[in-house]
Each structure stands twice: as structure tokens, then as C-alpha cells.
Design a protein around this motif. Structure first.
Motif, mmCIF file in Angstrom:
data_model
loop_
_atom_site.group_PDB
_atom_site.id
_atom_site.type_symbol
_atom_site.label_atom_id
_atom_site.label_comp_id
_atom_site.label_asym_id
_atom_site.label_seq_id
_atom_site.Cartn_x
_atom_site.Cartn_y
_atom_site.Cartn_z
ATOM 1 N N GLN A 234 0.811 -1.222 0.000
ATOM 2 C CA GLN A 234 0.000 0.000 0.000
ATOM 3 C C GLN A 234 0.847 1.278 0.000
ATOM 4 O O GLN A 234 0.496 2.267 -0.649
ATOM 5 C CB GLN A 234 -0.946 0.000 1.199
ATOM 6 C CG GLN A 234 -2.156 -0.905 1.019
ATOM 7 C CD GLN A 234 -2.973 -0.533 -0.214
ATOM 8 O OE1 GLN A 234 -3.422 0.602 -0.370
ATOM 9 N NE2 GLN A 234 -3.146 -1.492 -1.118
ATOM 10 N N THR A 235 1.962 1.280 0.724
ATOM 11 C CA THR A 235 2.797 2.484 0.771
ATOM 12 C C THR A 235 3.382 2.782 -0.603
ATOM 13 O O THR A 235 3.370 3.933 -1.075
ATOM 14 C CB THR A 235 3.931 2.319 1.794
ATOM 15 O OG1 THR A 235 3.369 2.112 3.093
ATOM 16 C CG2 THR A 235 4.827 3.556 1.835
ATOM 17 N N LEU A 236 3.885 1.754 -1.260
ATOM 18 C CA LEU A 236 4.436 1.937 -2.607
ATOM 19 C C LEU A 236 3.355 2.416 -3.573
ATOM 20 O O LEU A 236 3.608 3.262 -4.440
ATOM 21 C CB LEU A 236 5.048 0.628 -3.096
ATOM 22 C CG LEU A 236 5.778 0.698 -4.447
ATOM 23 C CD1 LEU A 236 6.996 1.603 -4.345
ATOM 24 C CD2 LEU A 236 6.192 -0.697 -4.906
ATOM 25 N N LYS A 237 2.151 1.903 -3.404
ATOM 26 C CA LYS A 237 1.037 2.313 -4.266
ATOM 27 C C LYS A 237 0.720 3.793 -4.085
ATOM 28 O O LYS A 237 0.489 4.517 -5.064
ATOM 29 C CB LYS A 237 -0.197 1.471 -3.944
ATOM 30 C CG LYS A 237 -1.399 1.770 -4.827
ATOM 31 C CD LYS A 237 -2.576 0.855 -4.493
ATOM 32 C CE LYS A 237 -3.783 1.150 -5.371
ATOM 33 N NZ LYS A 237 -4.935 0.274 -5.030
ATOM 34 N N ILE A 238 0.726 4.270 -2.839
ATOM 35 C CA ILE A 238 0.443 5.683 -2.563
ATOM 36 C C ILE A 238 1.542 6.572 -3.141
ATOM 37 O O ILE A 238 1.274 7.622 -3.736
ATOM 38 C CB ILE A 238 0.308 5.901 -1.039
ATOM 39 C CG1 ILE A 238 -0.963 5.201 -0.528
ATOM 40 C CG2 ILE A 238 0.269 7.384 -0.703
ATOM 41 C CD1 ILE A 238 -1.065 5.147 0.988
ATOM 42 N N ILE A 239 2.807 6.149 -2.972
ATOM 43 C CA ILE A 239 3.936 6.907 -3.522
ATOM 44 C C ILE A 239 3.819 6.976 -5.039
ATOM 45 O O ILE A 239 3.980 8.038 -5.650
ATOM 46 C CB ILE A 239 5.267 6.259 -3.111
ATOM 47 C CG1 ILE A 239 5.492 6.411 -1.599
ATOM 48 C CG2 ILE A 239 6.439 6.864 -3.885
ATOM 49 C CD1 ILE A 239 6.609 5.557 -1.044
ATOM 50 N N GLY A 240 3.511 5.846 -5.657
ATOM 51 C CA GLY A 240 3.386 5.798 -7.108
ATOM 52 C C GLY A 240 2.250 6.652 -7.634
ATOM 53 O O GLY A 240 2.390 7.328 -8.658
ATOM 54 N N GLN A 241 1.136 6.654 -6.932
ATOM 55 C CA GLN A 241 -0.006 7.460 -7.369
ATOM 56 C C GLN A 241 0.321 8.947 -7.309
ATOM 57 O O GLN A 241 0.007 9.698 -8.243
ATOM 58 C CB GLN A 241 -1.220 7.157 -6.493
ATOM 59 C CG GLN A 241 -2.461 7.955 -6.877
ATOM 60 C CD GLN A 241 -3.676 7.604 -6.028
ATOM 61 O OE1 GLN A 241 -3.677 6.600 -5.324
ATOM 62 N NE2 GLN A 241 -4.708 8.422 -6.102
ATOM 63 N N HIS B 4 1.821 6.148 -17.138
ATOM 64 C CA HIS B 4 1.670 4.815 -16.546
ATOM 65 C C HIS B 4 2.988 4.498 -15.847
ATOM 66 O O HIS B 4 3.988 4.203 -16.516
ATOM 67 C CB HIS B 4 1.337 3.788 -17.634
ATOM 68 C CG HIS B 4 0.197 4.209 -18.523
ATOM 69 N ND1 HIS B 4 -1.115 4.180 -18.097
ATOM 70 C CD2 HIS B 4 0.188 4.707 -19.786
ATOM 71 C CE1 HIS B 4 -1.902 4.614 -19.079
ATOM 72 N NE2 HIS B 4 -1.130 4.955 -20.114
ATOM 73 N N LEU B 5 2.984 4.593 -14.529
ATOM 74 C CA LEU B 5 4.216 4.481 -13.744
ATOM 75 C C LEU B 5 4.266 3.137 -13.025
ATOM 76 O O LEU B 5 3.324 2.758 -12.320
ATOM 77 C CB LEU B 5 4.286 5.626 -12.729
ATOM 78 C CG LEU B 5 5.500 5.657 -11.795
ATOM 79 C CD1 LEU B 5 6.790 5.849 -12.590
ATOM 80 C CD2 LEU B 5 5.337 6.772 -10.765
ATOM 81 N N PHE B 6 5.363 2.438 -13.209
ATOM 82 C CA PHE B 6 5.561 1.143 -12.568
ATOM 83 C C PHE B 6 6.815 1.206 -11.692
ATOM 84 O O PHE B 6 7.908 1.483 -12.195
ATOM 85 C CB PHE B 6 5.700 0.041 -13.629
ATOM 86 C CG PHE B 6 4.470 -0.129 -14.472
ATOM 87 C CD1 PHE B 6 3.471 -1.029 -14.109
ATOM 88 C CD2 PHE B 6 4.291 0.639 -15.622
ATOM 89 C CE1 PHE B 6 2.327 -1.170 -14.879
ATOM 90 C CE2 PHE B 6 3.156 0.493 -16.398
ATOM 91 C CZ PHE B 6 2.159 -0.410 -16.024
#
Length: 310
Positions: free
Chosen positions: A261-268, A283-285
Motif C-alpha cells: 500500500q505504501t508503494l502504491k500511494i507513492i506511485g499514485q 503509466h508508472l511502474f
């Protein structure tokens, strides 16, 4: 073609967290350098470009100057001092509250003052002159500011002193006017509409690194970095693959968070800002890898725009 042009290269130097990047962003009128509450956020020299009327100002936002320990630290400090070479104007930014508190306290304020004093000594030894910007003056009484100005004037380094708040814009008009008037006659070095010299790939990595630090500034140590591994333009936007490198196995779960979840928030957060900056869907991976000692690798430092210093 614009005639009778003026152009100046301005090296913006100072201790870590003095507010250099915030100041450069404010003067250029766009986000050129990332800004976080973490010290030593700026790692490479970033040029911000302000073109107004017939004058172009090129601000070199340098890393903070401090006592280096690692190879990365030494490269950052070397980059800061090298930023002075060839500059038409040197602008030293000092965190006024921290400098004043550092006279009676240890800790962060004491270190900030020591770093600033070390820079002043370096300018003295080099026989260099600089303009001084006393930053973050918002809550300091004027008599105290005047006393601080008098104290710093005794170094015989500063040609002009400005009291500013880069955060809210106080005093920036006078500072910009001074820099414009001091710019020597000469051709512009960049096109009129260019705001920075940073590449899109490095800019994208810096945006993600900012979001990483903002989210995890208390949990994650300084020894992490972001690299843009691939950049592909597609029909639906730009696909960007990036790797976040951490120094130890124990740091990887911090970046990932529970169920990622933390990585997802940073990526968003990074994806949204990049889409706005690039004007197209992104589109960021993101991937997280452990690479112990990355901050001692010459190749990684060159990727940050730094020269490896032994």
C-alpha cells in the motif's frame, strides 16, 4: 530575435535545508527542484532558467554544503563548490532562524550554523564575493535581523544582503531586481521558453524520490535513490519504469508497506504530478530493490549528474 540581451549564471549555495530549492522554484516560477523536509534532498546541480524581458537568469541549484562522509556526500559537496566556478553571481542562502539558534544550541541548528560558517570561510579563502539571502525571516523581529546582518557583514564577503521568505515570497522582488540589474550583456544560453536543463528521465526519478521522502521521511534513512529504467511513449501516454534502491533488506518492507500500500500511494502521487508536468497520461511502474553501497558506486553517482570523488 531579441536584441541587447543580458544573461547571468547564478550559483545558489548554502547549508542543507537552507531553502535553496524553494527559492529557485519561486524565482523561476515553476517547480525545478524537489523540496522535502529532509536535509540534503538536492543531490545534483539543477539549472532553473528565468527569462524576462531582455534578461535571462540561470540559477544553479546546488546540493547543500556540509561535512561529507560517504562518496555520495563528497560528490555532492564537490558539485556545490564547482557550481561557483564560472558563475557571474554567487548567492548564499542562510536559514536565519537556524543560524541564530545555532549560536546557543547544538543539534540541527548548531550543525546548520557550522555548515554556513564553513561556507563563509570557504568563500573567504577563495577571495570570492557573494550576495546573501537571509531566508525564513517570517517570525524574526527586525532588531534581531539587523543584529544578524551586522554580525554576518563582518565576514567581508557579502556585497549585498536580502531578507527574504522563499516560502511566501517576501523580499523576492527586490532580490530578483538586483540579480536582473547585475546581469552582464550577452546572448541567452537557453531558449526563451525553457525552464530547466534537467532531462525528463531524471526529472521523473526526482519526482518519485520527492514523494518517497515526503511519505517516509521519518522511517526511511537518507540512503535511498530512484532510477528511471525505461521510458516508452505509447498511444495511451507514457510508460515509465523506475527502481527504488534501498541500502538494506530491512528498508524494503518500509517502502512497500502492508500489502504494497505504501508503494502504491507513492506511485499514485508521483504519477499524478508527472502527468501534469508532461501534459499526458503517465503509466508508472515502481520496483524496489536492495543494493547495498549504491552511494559509493561511481556509475550510480554519474547517473545523478555527479562526478565520483574519491
Amino acid at each position: 530575435m531579441v536584441e541587447n540581451t543580458h544573461c547571468a549564471v547564478i550559483a545558489v549555495i548554502g547549508a542543507p535545508n537552507a531553502g535553496k530549492s524553494t527559492l529557485v522554484n519561486a524565482l523561476v516560477g515553476a517547480k525545478i527542484s524537489i523540496v522535502t523536509q529532509k536535509v540534503q534532498t538536492t543531490r545534483a546541480r539543477v539549472r532553473g532558467i528565468l527569462t524576462e524581458d531582455q534578461t535571462q537568469l540561470i540559477f544553479i541549484d546546488t546540493p547543500g554544503i556540509f561535512s561529507p562522509r560517504r562518496r555520495l556526500d563528497r560528490a555532492m559537496v564537490a558539485a556545490a563548490w564547482e557550481g561557483i566556478a564560472g558563475a557571474d553571481q554567487v548567492l548564499l542562502v542562510i536559514d536565519a532562524p537556524a543560524y541564530m539558534a545555532g549560536a546557543r544550541e547544538k543539534g540541527a541548528a548548531g550543525k546548520s550554523r557550522a555548515d554556513a560558517d564553513r561556507i563563509i570561510e570557504g568563500l573567504q579563502k577563495a577571495g570570492a564575493k557573494a550576495a546573501l539571502a537571509l531566508n525564513k525571516i517570517d517570525d524574526i523581529a527586525r532588531p534581531k535581523l539587523l543584529a544578524l546582518t551586522q554580525e554576518l557583514n563582518e565576514a567581508n564577503v557579502f556585497t549585498d544582503i536580502f531578507m527574504i521568505s522563499a516560502q511566501n515570497g517576501d523580499g523576492l522582488g527586490d532580490l530578483k531586481k538586483f540579480l536582473m540589474e547585475k546581469a552582464p550583456a550577452g546572448p541567452w544560453l537557453y531558449p526563451e521558453d525553457q525552464l530547466s536543463d534537467i532531462s525528463d528521465r531524471l526529472m521523473a526519478a526526482e519526482v518519485t524520490r520527492e514523494k518517497l521522502f515526503l511519505r517516509l521521511h521519518q522511517e526511511l534513512p537518507y540512503d535511498s535513490t530512484v532510477e528511471t529504467e525505461s521510458w516508452k511513449e505509447t498511444k495511451s501516454g507514457i510508460r515509465i519504469d523506475q527502481t527504488i534502491y534501498v541500502a538494506r533488506d530491512s528498508q524494503k518492507p518500509i517502502v512497500l508497506g502492508k500489502n504494497g500500500q505504501t508503494l502504491k500511494i507513492i506511485g499514485q502521487a508521483a504519477r499524478e504530478e508527472l502527468a501534469e508536468l508532461l501534459g499526458t497520461p503517465v503509466h508508472l511502474f515502481l520496483h524496489v530493490k536492495v543494493r547495498e553501497g549504491w552511494d559509493e558506486e561511481a556509475a550510480r553517482l554519474r547517473g545523478l549528474g555527479l562526478d565520483a570523488v574519491e
